[in-house]
Design a protein around this motif. Structure first.
Motif, mmCIF file in Angstrom:
data_model
loop_
_atom_site.group_PDB
_atom_site.id
_atom_site.type_symbol
_atom_site.label_atom_id
_atom_site.label_comp_id
_atom_site.label_asym_id
_atom_site.label_seq_id
_atom_site.Cartn_x
_atom_site.Cartn_y
_atom_site.Cartn_z
ATOM 1 N N ARG A 74 -12.366 -45.129 26.423
ATOM 2 C CA ARG A 74 -13.414 -44.256 26.424
ATOM 3 C C ARG A 74 -14.531 -44.194 27.430
ATOM 4 N NH1 ARG A 74 -16.289 -44.145 20.255
ATOM 5 N NH2 ARG A 74 -14.538 -43.033 19.280
ATOM 6 N N VAL A 75 -14.485 -45.354 28.273
ATOM 7 C CA VAL A 75 -15.497 -45.402 29.386
ATOM 8 C C VAL A 75 -14.601 -45.743 30.549
ATOM 9 C CG1 VAL A 75 -17.356 -46.509 30.325
ATOM 10 C CG2 VAL A 75 -17.428 -46.214 28.058
ATOM 11 N N TYR A 85 -9.838 -33.253 27.496
ATOM 12 C CA TYR A 85 -9.010 -33.787 26.291
ATOM 13 C C TYR A 85 -8.602 -32.328 25.654
ATOM 14 C CZ TYR A 85 -9.949 -38.362 27.204
ATOM 15 O OH TYR A 85 -10.231 -39.848 27.738
ATOM 16 N N PRO A 86 -7.312 -32.242 25.068
ATOM 17 C CA PRO A 86 -7.095 -31.197 24.396
ATOM 18 C C PRO A 86 -7.640 -31.023 23.024
ATOM 19 C CG PRO A 86 -5.086 -32.479 24.359
ATOM 20 C CD PRO A 86 -6.198 -33.260 24.998
ATOM 21 N N PHE A 87 -8.867 -30.837 22.951
ATOM 22 C CA PHE A 87 -9.582 -30.705 21.462
ATOM 23 C C PHE A 87 -8.849 -29.691 20.591
ATOM 24 C CE2 PHE A 87 -12.712 -29.360 18.448
ATOM 25 C CZ PHE A 87 -13.029 -30.644 17.818
ATOM 26 N N LYS A 88 -8.857 -28.323 21.116
ATOM 27 C CA LYS A 88 -8.505 -27.200 20.293
ATOM 28 C C LYS A 88 -7.138 -27.375 19.822
ATOM 29 C CE LYS A 88 -7.784 -22.183 20.852
ATOM 30 N NZ LYS A 88 -6.440 -22.331 20.559
ATOM 31 N N GLU A 89 -6.075 -27.942 20.722
ATOM 32 C CA GLU A 89 -4.673 -27.911 20.446
ATOM 33 C C GLU A 89 -4.559 -29.386 19.343
ATOM 34 O OE1 GLU A 89 -4.873 -26.342 24.488
ATOM 35 O OE2 GLU A 89 -6.054 -27.966 23.334
ATOM 36 N N THR A 90 -5.606 -30.213 19.278
ATOM 37 C CA THR A 90 -5.650 -31.218 18.457
ATOM 38 C C THR A 90 -5.853 -30.796 17.128
ATOM 39 O OG1 THR A 90 -6.119 -32.945 20.066
ATOM 40 C CG2 THR A 90 -6.301 -33.569 17.882
ATOM 41 N N ILE A 138 -8.974 -36.595 15.927
ATOM 42 C CA ILE A 138 -9.711 -35.310 16.445
ATOM 43 C C ILE A 138 -11.116 -36.085 17.238
ATOM 44 C CG2 ILE A 138 -11.351 -33.566 15.677
ATOM 45 C CD1 ILE A 138 -9.089 -33.060 13.489
ATOM 46 N N ILE A 139 -11.501 -37.019 16.859
ATOM 47 C CA ILE A 139 -12.763 -37.739 17.498
ATOM 48 C C ILE A 139 -12.337 -38.258 18.780
ATOM 49 C CG2 ILE A 139 -14.385 -39.518 17.396
ATOM 50 C CD1 ILE A 139 -15.311 -37.387 15.955
ATOM 51 N N GLU A 140 -11.076 -38.808 18.869
ATOM 52 C CA GLU A 140 -10.752 -39.269 20.015
ATOM 53 C C GLU A 140 -10.331 -38.387 21.018
ATOM 54 O OE1 GLU A 140 -11.317 -42.463 20.995
ATOM 55 O OE2 GLU A 140 -12.145 -42.674 19.137
ATOM 56 N N ASN A 141 -10.220 -37.146 20.753
ATOM 57 C CA ASN A 141 -9.877 -36.209 21.592
ATOM 58 C C ASN A 141 -11.255 -35.067 21.910
ATOM 59 O OD1 ASN A 141 -6.882 -35.673 22.595
ATOM 60 N ND2 ASN A 141 -6.786 -36.476 20.638
ATOM 61 N N ILE A 142 -12.349 -35.927 21.772
ATOM 62 C CA ILE A 142 -13.403 -35.087 22.115
ATOM 63 C C ILE A 142 -13.531 -35.973 23.469
ATOM 64 C CG2 ILE A 142 -15.858 -34.946 22.074
ATOM 65 C CD1 ILE A 142 -15.525 -34.923 18.989
ATOM 66 N N ASP A 143 -13.558 -35.130 24.702
ATOM 67 C CA ASP A 143 -13.758 -35.871 26.064
ATOM 68 C C ASP A 143 -15.266 -35.886 26.376
ATOM 69 O OD1 ASP A 143 -13.355 -36.289 28.720
ATOM 70 O OD2 ASP A 143 -11.709 -34.847 28.891
#
Length: 506
Positions: free
Chosen positions: A60-61, A101-106, A116-121
């Motif tokens: 995350r960091v 990060y591929p949010f839309k694809e997720t 979904i949360i973990e794919n928020i860059d």
């Protein structure tokens, strides 16, 4: 020179890194990107060697660090910035290559909120914004399609301020779309799609010839990649062409494969679904051959040479079809003003957007999209004494009325539109206008089915229909005078059905 590469989409990243190394860049990278480059045998520095701090909290960091953002953001043309960077031991980063990060694809793949949360860059957008802010000194790359262009600019000493500014704009578009997608998704999930803010994001497909009028500029934007399938075979589309194509295509898709629809200024003036496309065209044209001149034709199927020869007997401005064969295109070759478009497939399709919006001065109104379901008519309540067994014409008339500007009344006979009144301030005027025009054209509407997209407020429209010999009517119902309308239908022996669903189109 140093380049920081941190990409979710690894397409072309190895070749891009090789090209940068050949130009003298030191490559710094993160996690998965670092491993890909390392496995490819490239010399690459892992980000923690720059930050002097390990990646933490499961990744995350990792890039939120002054050695990273200081190296991107300090201004090279300010002596005090340069001096401060030296004092702090911050080395410049001259190129940043990031995609997120591929949010839309997720969200398209899963409903698991934790994933979904973990794919928020977080770090990615921050680096993009930092590099874009300092575009005077830093190249920001967010699109793999730009890799070759960037390498070429560096090789040919064309890394100009204008070039970096172009990439800067693209970078802010990239992060804006990313954040908008996240916000819209969260509102969709938790606020039924209607949050305190609504973001409408489109990608430009092409500039139109002009806007609604020659003194206006215009362009086509798409939500997804839908219009990539639109083949421009002949001519240059205008703003009005595209809105007419949309209107015609929506009706043709709604009516089904084998239908032909003719639109003029956004409204249908002909439509038919017969046993073959040539007959469909002939019947659609017969509804109003005067208005069809210079119109937009949607063919839900394949335009063959034979059909093209029929259409070519009059002037049409635009022809859109599932496919227009090469032989058919040759038929129109000598027509300078016709514009040809197809989707390269057997039939037309629309994207089926779930939301709709319209600009009003100072803002826009936003709503869930309207769809006409077959069962609205097929399962409509019979409120008259008499009924009809075959509801095909009723269904076709209802779909046309629902997809045409209110007030609208449509008449269909034997699978073809025979009369239509649209955009009127009075529903009875729409009914009368349609019948009057049919009479002037010598079209026999006796035995036709009639549809209205909203209820009849008075019985007068039914009385007019009876004079013309209409056999069946479908409308939503819901007027305080429904009893009078039903009484009129029974007096005239007309079958009357209520759907219970209104379809205003304003």
């Amino acid at each position: 020179m140093r380049a920081l590469l941190s990409v979710s989409d690894k397409t072309g990243i190895v070749d891009f890194a090789k090209g940068l190394i050949d130009l003298g860049f030191e490559i710094v990278s993160t996690g998965g990107t670092w491993r890909v480059l390392k496995d490819a045998g490239l010399e690459v520095t892992e980000i923690s060697e720059i930050t002097n701090f390990p990646e933490c909290f499961e990744g995350r960091v990792k890039t939120l660090n002054p050695y990273v953002h200081g190296g991107i953001l300090y201004r090279r043309n300010k002596p005090d910035h340069v001096e401060e960077a030296k004092k702090l031991g911050i080395e410049p980063i001259d190129l940043v290559c990031v995609n997120l990060y591929p949010f839309k694809e997720t969200i398209e793949r899963t409903d698991n909120f934790e994933e979904i949360i973990e794919n928020i860059d977080i770090g990615g957008p921050t680096m993009v914004r930092s590099a874009a802010k300092n575009f005077e000194s830093v190249i920001i790359v967010t699109d793999p399609n730009d890799y070759d262009k960037v390498l070429m600019a560096l090789k040919e000493n064309k890394n100009t301020l204008e070039f970096r500014r172009e990439l800067m704009i693209k970078a802010y578009e990239h992060t804006a779309q990313y954040d908008a997608t996240i916000a819209n998704y969260m509102n969709e999930r938790f606020n039924e799609g209607f949050g305190n803010k609504q973001f409408i994001v489109g990608k430009k497909v092409f500039n139109t010839r002009y806007g609604e009028n020659p003194h206006q500029k215009g362009a086509l934007y798409e939500f997804e990649d839908f219009y990539n399938e639109l083949n421009i075979l002949k001519g240059e589309p205008s703003f009005n062409n595209l809105t007419d194509i949309n209107a015609a295509t929506k009706i043709a898709v709604s009516l089904g494969k084998g239908s032909v629809v003719i639109v003029k200024h956004g409204n249908p003036c002909g439509a038919a679904l017969k046993e073959d496309l040539i007959t469909s065209w002939q019947k659609a044209l017969a509804a109003d051959p005067v208005s069809a001149f210079g119109g937009v034709v949607a063919v839900n199927g394949v335009v063959t040479k034979e059909l093209a020869e029929e259409i070519n007997k009059i002037f049409v401005e635009v022809l859109i079809a599932g496919k227009i064969t090469q032989e058919a295109q040759e038929v129109f070759a000598n027509k300078k003003r016709i514009k040809l478009f197809d989707l390269g497939q057997a039939e037309l399709e629309i994207s089926g957007d779930m939301y709709d919006f319209k600009h009003i001065e100072g803002g826009f109104v936003y709503q869930t999209a309207d769809f006409v379901k077959d069962e609205e008519v097929l399962e409509a309540k019979q409120v008259s004494i008499v009924g009809v067994e075959d509801k095909k014409d009723l269904l076709m008339a209802y779909k046309i009325a629902a997809l045409t500007k209110s007030n609208c009344v449509a008449y269909v006979k034997d699978g073809a539109l025979v009369a239509i009144g649209m955009g009127m301030t009075s529903r009875v005027d729409a009914a009368k206008c349609a019948l009057k025009k049919a009479e002037e054209l010598g079209i026999d509407v006796k035995g036709a089915a009639m549809a209205s997209e909203a209820f009849f407020p008075f019985r007068d429209s039914v009385d007019e229909a009876a004079k013309a010999g209409i056999k069946a009517i479908v409308e939503p119902g819901g007027s305080i005078r429904d009893d009078e309308v039903i009484e009129a239908a029974n007096e005239h022996g007309i079958a009357l059905y209520f759907t219970g669903v209104r379809h205003f189109l304003h």
